[in-house]
Scaffold this motif. Structure first.
Motif, PDB file in Angstrom:
ATOM      1  N   ALA A   1      61.815 -13.304 -38.170  1.00 39.40           N
ATOM      2  CA  ALA A   1      60.951 -12.140 -38.381  1.00 39.40           C
ATOM      3  C   ALA A   1      60.279 -12.162 -39.754  1.00 39.40           C
ATOM      4  O   ALA A   1      59.252 -11.511 -39.960  1.00 39.40           O
ATOM      5  N   VAL A   2      60.841 -12.925 -40.678  1.00 35.63           N
ATOM      6  CA  VAL A   2      60.264 -13.042 -42.016  1.00 35.63           C
ATOM      7  C   VAL A   2      58.879 -13.685 -41.964  1.00 35.63           C
ATOM      8  O   VAL A   2      57.995 -13.351 -42.754  1.00 35.63           O
ATOM      9  N   PHE A   3      58.676 -14.596 -41.026  1.00 33.35           N
ATOM     10  CA  PHE A   3      57.467 -15.419 -41.038  1.00 33.35           C
ATOM     11  C   PHE A   3      56.298 -14.826 -40.241  1.00 33.35           C
ATOM     12  O   PHE A   3      55.151 -15.231 -40.457  1.00 33.35           O
ATOM     13  N   ILE A   4      56.571 -13.894 -39.342  1.00 34.45           N
ATOM     14  CA  ILE A   4      55.513 -13.374 -38.468  1.00 34.45           C
ATOM     15  C   ILE A   4      54.380 -12.705 -39.252  1.00 34.45           C
ATOM     16  O   ILE A   4      53.200 -13.031 -39.042  1.00 34.45           O
ATOM     17  N   PRO A   5      54.661 -11.766 -40.182  1.00 31.63           N
ATOM     18  CA  PRO A   5      53.547 -11.162 -40.934  1.00 31.63           C
ATOM     19  C   PRO A   5      52.781 -12.183 -41.775  1.00 31.63           C
ATOM     20  O   PRO A   5      51.566 -12.054 -41.964  1.00 31.63           O
ATOM     21  N   GLN A   6      53.481 -13.208 -42.263  1.00 33.69           N
ATOM     22  CA  GLN A   6      52.828 -14.191 -43.127  1.00 33.69           C
ATOM     23  C   GLN A   6      51.803 -15.024 -42.370  1.00 33.69           C
ATOM     24  O   GLN A   6      50.765 -15.405 -42.922  1.00 33.69           O
ATOM     25  N   THR A   7      52.093 -15.324 -41.093  1.00 33.33           N
ATOM     26  CA  THR A   7      51.150 -16.112 -40.301  1.00 33.33           C
ATOM     27  C   THR A   7      49.836 -15.370 -40.068  1.00 33.33           C
ATOM     28  O   THR A   7      48.814 -15.989 -39.769  1.00 33.33           O
ATOM     29  N   ILE A   8      49.859 -14.061 -40.209  1.00 33.05           N
ATOM     30  CA  ILE A   8      48.638 -13.257 -40.066  1.00 33.05           C
ATOM     31  C   ILE A   8      47.921 -13.120 -41.402  1.00 33.05           C
ATOM     32  O   ILE A   8      46.690 -13.253 -41.497  1.00 33.05           O
ATOM     33  N   LEU A   9      48.688 -12.875 -42.470  1.00 35.64           N
ATOM     34  CA  LEU A   9      48.090 -12.607 -43.782  1.00 35.64           C
ATOM     35  C   LEU A   9      47.488 -13.844 -44.426  1.00 35.64           C
ATOM     36  O   LEU A   9      46.421 -13.767 -45.049  1.00 35.64           O
ATOM     37  N   VAL A  10      48.170 -14.988 -44.302  1.00 35.81           N
ATOM     38  CA  VAL A  10      47.732 -16.188 -45.026  1.00 35.81           C
ATOM     39  C   VAL A  10      46.305 -16.619 -44.657  1.00 35.81           C
ATOM     40  O   VAL A  10      45.473 -16.823 -45.545  1.00 35.81           O
ATOM     41  N   PRO A  11      45.950 -16.773 -43.364  1.00 34.53           N
ATOM     42  CA  PRO A  11      44.575 -17.197 -43.055  1.00 34.53           C
ATOM     43  C   PRO A  11      43.510 -16.196 -43.525  1.00 34.53           C
ATOM     44  O   PRO A  11      42.426 -16.600 -43.966  1.00 34.53           O
TER      45      PRO A  11
ATOM     46  N   PHE B   1      53.252 -12.498 -53.773  1.00 31.53           N
ATOM     47  CA  PHE B   1      54.116 -11.320 -53.845  1.00 31.53           C
ATOM     48  C   PHE B   1      54.583 -10.900 -52.456  1.00 31.53           C
ATOM     49  O   PHE B   1      55.773 -10.616 -52.241  1.00 31.53           O
ATOM     50  N   LEU B   2      53.662 -10.882 -51.498  1.00 33.85           N
ATOM     51  CA  LEU B   2      54.016 -10.482 -50.137  1.00 33.85           C
ATOM     52  C   LEU B   2      54.979 -11.480 -49.488  1.00 33.85           C
ATOM     53  O   LEU B   2      55.918 -11.091 -48.790  1.00 33.85           O
ATOM     54  N   ILE B   3      54.750 -12.775 -49.744  1.00 33.88           N
ATOM     55  CA  ILE B   3      55.646 -13.793 -49.181  1.00 33.88           C
ATOM     56  C   ILE B   3      57.052 -13.639 -49.744  1.00 33.88           C
ATOM     57  O   ILE B   3      58.049 -13.682 -49.007  1.00 33.88           O
TER      58      ILE B   3
ATOM     59  N   ALA C   1      55.511 -24.392 -49.587  1.00 33.75           N
ATOM     60  CA  ALA C   1      54.729 -25.626 -49.706  1.00 33.75           C
ATOM     61  C   ALA C   1      53.737 -25.763 -48.562  1.00 33.75           C
ATOM     62  O   ALA C   1      52.616 -26.259 -48.745  1.00 33.75           O
ATOM     63  N   LEU C   2      54.133 -25.306 -47.364  1.00 36.33           N
ATOM     64  CA  LEU C   2      53.229 -25.375 -46.214  1.00 36.33           C
ATOM     65  C   LEU C   2      52.055 -24.423 -46.397  1.00 36.33           C
ATOM     66  O   LEU C   2      50.903 -24.758 -46.067  1.00 36.33           O
ATOM     67  N   VAL C   3      52.331 -23.244 -46.939  1.00 43.40           N
ATOM     68  CA  VAL C   3      51.253 -22.297 -47.242  1.00 43.40           C
ATOM     69  C   VAL C   3      50.319 -22.880 -48.297  1.00 43.40           C
ATOM     70  O   VAL C   3      49.084 -22.801 -48.178  1.00 43.40           O
ATOM     71  N   ASP C   4      50.912 -23.486 -49.342  1.00 41.61           N
ATOM     72  CA  ASP C   4      50.094 -24.104 -50.391  1.00 41.61           C
ATOM     73  C   ASP C   4      49.255 -25.244 -49.827  1.00 41.61           C
ATOM     74  O   ASP C   4      48.096 -25.428 -50.215  1.00 41.61           O
ATOM     75  N   TRP C   5      49.844 -26.028 -48.905  1.00 38.64           N
ATOM     76  CA  TRP C   5      49.088 -27.120 -48.284  1.00 38.64           C
ATOM     77  C   TRP C   5      47.916 -26.565 -47.481  1.00 38.64           C
ATOM     78  O   TRP C   5      46.808 -27.127 -47.530  1.00 38.64           O
ATOM     79  N   TYR C   6      48.150 -25.489 -46.756  1.00 37.94           N
ATOM     80  CA  TYR C   6      47.060 -24.888 -45.980  1.00 37.94           C
ATOM     81  C   TYR C   6      45.947 -24.397 -46.913  1.00 37.94           C
ATOM     82  O   TYR C   6      44.759 -24.596 -46.633  1.00 37.94           O
ATOM     83  N   ARG C   7      46.347 -23.779 -48.031  1.00 38.16           N
ATOM     84  CA  ARG C   7      45.351 -23.353 -49.015  1.00 38.16           C
ATOM     85  C   ARG C   7      44.554 -24.548 -49.527  1.00 38.16           C
ATOM     86  O   ARG C   7      43.316 -24.515 -49.589  1.00 38.16           O
ATOM     87  N   ASP C   8      45.286 -25.602 -49.903  1.00 36.56           N
ATOM     88  CA  ASP C   8      44.623 -26.792 -50.445  1.00 36.56           C
ATOM     89  C   ASP C   8      43.694 -27.417 -49.414  1.00 36.56           C
ATOM     90  O   ASP C   8      42.605 -27.902 -49.762  1.00 36.56           O
TER      91      ASP C   8
END
Length: 317
Positions: free
Chosen positions: A162-172, A232-234, A279-286
């Motif tokens: 459940a920790v990851f569900i909101p992040q998959t929406i916010l990050v993109p 902060f949100l992550i 790191a996966l979020v950072d890779w997606y950003r990069d």
């Protein structure tokens, strides 16, 4: 230059990317084993196992950690080498194009070339080393640790998921906003380089340069606000995950449904997947930012897509 960033990545060496991929698979396979050894050490200590058994497990844990660290060291150095090969190619390609079209050069073109060679080539080329191996490695760690958690206790694993569900929406969403600002930043930096090459010391030119510097400041600040708000949100989501493990895991231990070692394994597991997820979020950003930067470099370049700076093969050696 290839039309897409993916084409450029494979032009820099398909075999090397394959080797990085294999090292990543080995690394995320090994990364799951210390969690199980740690769980057995704690459960053995609480259930009265012999000191010899505990020492054997401790040495096994140390050997696994050293193996994991050694593979990671080789992987990181290999990535850095591939990245530097790509950076060198981009810089030489631009310099070679300058040499071939020297008679047609304008001060504006010189400013763009200066910006690419000095600043823009490094992040684009550096991304080549991590472009494939990084997501495979981090996603592999997430999958391995997640599967291990499900095996130990499915309901606790659900609380972690459940920790990851909101992040998959916010990050993109937030990353798309950052990309717009990165493109603006690069464009402003190029204009500033062009104006500096012109050596115009008039009051109007000085005012324009000052205005561009101020715009760079404002653009960078907006990028920082978006980037660190996302961080902060992550972090907040992960802390909520720990709270869920403490609450639900504590209840299960009190009622005798699981052992204390399982709760410790979940805490260690969430710690272990927080870094790969970040790191996966950072890779997606990069990835998204580098696609923008590569497109701008490609549009400004007149280098062919099949040959290197000297008309030779561009595969790393």
């Amino acid at each position: 230059m290839p039309r897409t960033l993916t084409g450029f990545i494979f032009m820099m060496g398909f075999i090397h990317q394959t080797m990085l991929l294999l090292l990543s698979i080995v690394l995320f396979t090994v990364s799951i084993l210390p969690l199980e050894v740690q769980r057995r050490i704690i459960n053995g200590a609480t259930h009265g196992s012999s000191i010899n058994s505990i020492l054997v497990l401790a040495f096994a844990y140390l050997a696994l950690v050293l193996t994991e660290g050694g593979v990671k060291l080789v992987l990181n150095i290999y990535r850095g080498w591939i990245g530097e090969i790509a950076i060198r190619w981009l810089r030489m390609a631009v310099l070679d194009a300058r040499k071939q079209h020297l008679d047609e050069q304008t001060t504006l073109a010189e400013g763009v070339e200066m910006s690419i060679v000095i600043a823009e080539a490094e992040p684009v080329g550096g991304f080549v080393g991590t472009s494939i191996s990084e997501p495979v490695l981090q996603a592999g760690v997430l999958a391995a640790v997640g599967s291990y958690m499900i095996y130990l206790q499915p309901l606790l694993a659900l609380a972690v998921a459940a920790v990851f569900i909101p992040q998959t929406i916010l990050v993109p969403i937030l990353q798309s906003l950052i990309n717009q600002r990165v493109k603006t930043k690069i464009t402003v930096m190029r204009h500033l380089s062009e104006e500096m090459v012109e050596h115009d010391s008039s009051p109007k030119a000085s005012h324009n340069r000052a205005a561009r510097v101020q715009r760079l400041f404002a653009t960078n600040m907006s990028i920082y606000k978006l980037k660190y708000s996302l961080n902060f949100l992550i972090n907040l989501m992960f802390q909520l995950g720990f709270a869920g493990i403490f609450a639900l895991g504590g209840y299960y231990v009190i009622t005798g449904r699981i052992e204390i070692g399982t709760v410790v394994a979940f805490i260690a597991g969430l710690n272990k997947i927080s870094d790969p997820w970040g790191a996966l979020v950072d890779w997606y950003r990069d990835l998204k930012v580098t696609q923008v930067k590569y497109g701008l470099i490609r549009d400004a370049s007149t280098v062919g897509s099949s040959d290197g700076p000297d008309g030779e093969s561009v595969a790393p050696t």
